[in-house]
Design an enzyme around this catalytic site. Structure first.
Site, mmCIF file in Angstrom:
data_model
loop_
_atom_site.group_PDB
_atom_site.id
_atom_site.type_symbol
_atom_site.label_atom_id
_atom_site.label_comp_id
_atom_site.label_asym_id
_atom_site.label_seq_id
_atom_site.Cartn_x
_atom_site.Cartn_y
_atom_site.Cartn_z
ATOM 1 N N GLU A 20 -10.179 -6.942 7.788
ATOM 2 C CA GLU A 20 -10.340 -6.161 6.566
ATOM 3 C C GLU A 20 -9.686 -6.951 5.432
ATOM 4 O OE1 GLU A 20 -8.778 -1.807 5.131
ATOM 5 O OE2 GLU A 20 -9.205 -2.084 7.262
ATOM 6 N N ASP A 61 -3.035 3.212 -2.453
ATOM 7 C CA ASP A 61 -2.249 2.366 -1.562
ATOM 8 C C ASP A 61 -0.760 2.545 -1.799
ATOM 9 O OD1 ASP A 61 -4.207 0.859 -0.042
ATOM 10 O OD2 ASP A 61 -4.834 0.077 -1.984
#
Length: 332
Positions: free
Chosen positions: A113, A124
């Site tokens: 990823e 995040d």
């Protein structure tokens, strides 16, 4: 990647503001959590190995361009658990990212990823937010990332999935972004702030460019919506959790019961692979989550730390190798 429960701030001055309903509603799509339900996330660390016969055979496999679904099916057929590391493109620079991709592939990553740096990575945690800031400061752009991937992906045996917020995709144009990803050898996309109800407008470009759109589900996702998401998701189902759930489930064993129950719920509505992401940072965690029945373990913030927070790119790659190898070896 790790996700934080907070209302996303407005896009910073380095990114064009996205006047789109999903920018106001994405928190509900990805960050809702319910008491008694939780998911985890993985992490990894490692020195750059020399090419080997195994590496050569993996490169030959890469030329065939395995899809994400094919890669996950191979792992499941072998009775193993997929190792899915995450790194941020351009942190500390794109040359190091290219080396890190080759390194993780040589260590046996089943899917990689790759985070596309963005100025407002609001979903995040602080580690990946700082990583994106470093990458942007070093000059990483979407075009530069795609150019790097175009050179590297033919050498890899595992598929690369781009993790990108929707704003950079819209700025480039959804069709242009999908076409560039395909040309760069990318096999899939994860778009954390793209609500499920909004994917239809992007699905045409995804299909035309033979990309797999991996969708996210949370512990709070209602069963009927989970059925829709698992049916539409390609490659694998990304099972993600909210940070504050760790405060509710203070015992790791209690967490295990919750995760096992959730995995069983998903198994009742799909036979697709399910990869768990969030907070996994030790070989013991990786091994336990595999025992609980996850088809894959996604390793984010702790992986990013190895490269981005080292004193030099060389030290970062060495740390990445040691760490990633320890987690990979802990998987069945």
């Amino acid at each position: 990647m790790a996700f934080a429960l907070k209302a996303p701030p407005s896009t910073s001055s380095t990114a064009t503001s996205l006047s789109h309903p999903m920018r106001q509603r994405h928190a509900a799509a990805v960050t809702v959590a319910a008491p008694g339900r939780l998911v985890v996330r993985a992490v990894a660390a490692v020195t750059t190995p020399a090419p080997s016969a195994k590496r050569a055979s993996r490169s030959a496999a890469g030329e065939r361009g395995l899809s994400v679904a094919e890669a996950m099916s191979r792992v499941r057929a072998s009775g193993k658990t997929a190792f899915i590391p995450y790194i941020t493109a351009g942190d500390p620079d794109l040359a190091t990212t290219a080396k890190a991709l080759r390194l993780l592939d040589s260590l046996g990553a089943d899917v990689i990823e790759l985070g596309m740096p963005f100025s407002d990575p609001s979903l995040d945690g602080p580690v990946i937010q700082a990583s994106a800031a470093r990458a942007l400061a070093a000059g990483a752009t979407t075009d530069a990332v795609m150019s790097m991937l175009k050179e590297v992906t033919p050498e890899l045996s595992c598929p690369v999935v781009i993790f990108s917020y929707f704003n950079p995709i819209v700025r480039r144009g959804t069709g242009n972004f999908a076409a560039a990803a395909k040309e760069a050898g990318v096999k899939g996309l994860i778009i954390p702030d793209l609500p499920y109800d909004e994917i239809r407008g992007f699905r045409k470009e995804i299909v035309e460019n033979k990309l797999e759109l991996i969708l996210l589900t949370t512990p709070a996702t209602p069963l009927e919506r989970m059925k829709e998401i698992t049916k539409a998701s390609e490659g694998f189902i990304y099972l993600v959790s909210a940070q504050h759930m760790r405060k509710i489930l203070t015992s790791y064993s209690n967490f295990g019961f919750v995760l096992q129950d959730l995995l069983q719920e998903i198994r009742q509505v799909t036979d697709k692979a399910v990869a768990v992401g969030f907070g996994i940072s030790t070989p013991e965690h990786v091994s336990q989550i595999a025992d609980w029945g996850a088809d894959g373990v996604i390793i984010g913030s702790a992986m990013v730390k190895q490269v981005g927070e080292a004193n030099s790119p060389r030290e970062g790659l060495n740390r990445l190798e040691v760490y990633a190898r320890s987690l990979k070896n802990a998987l069945p």
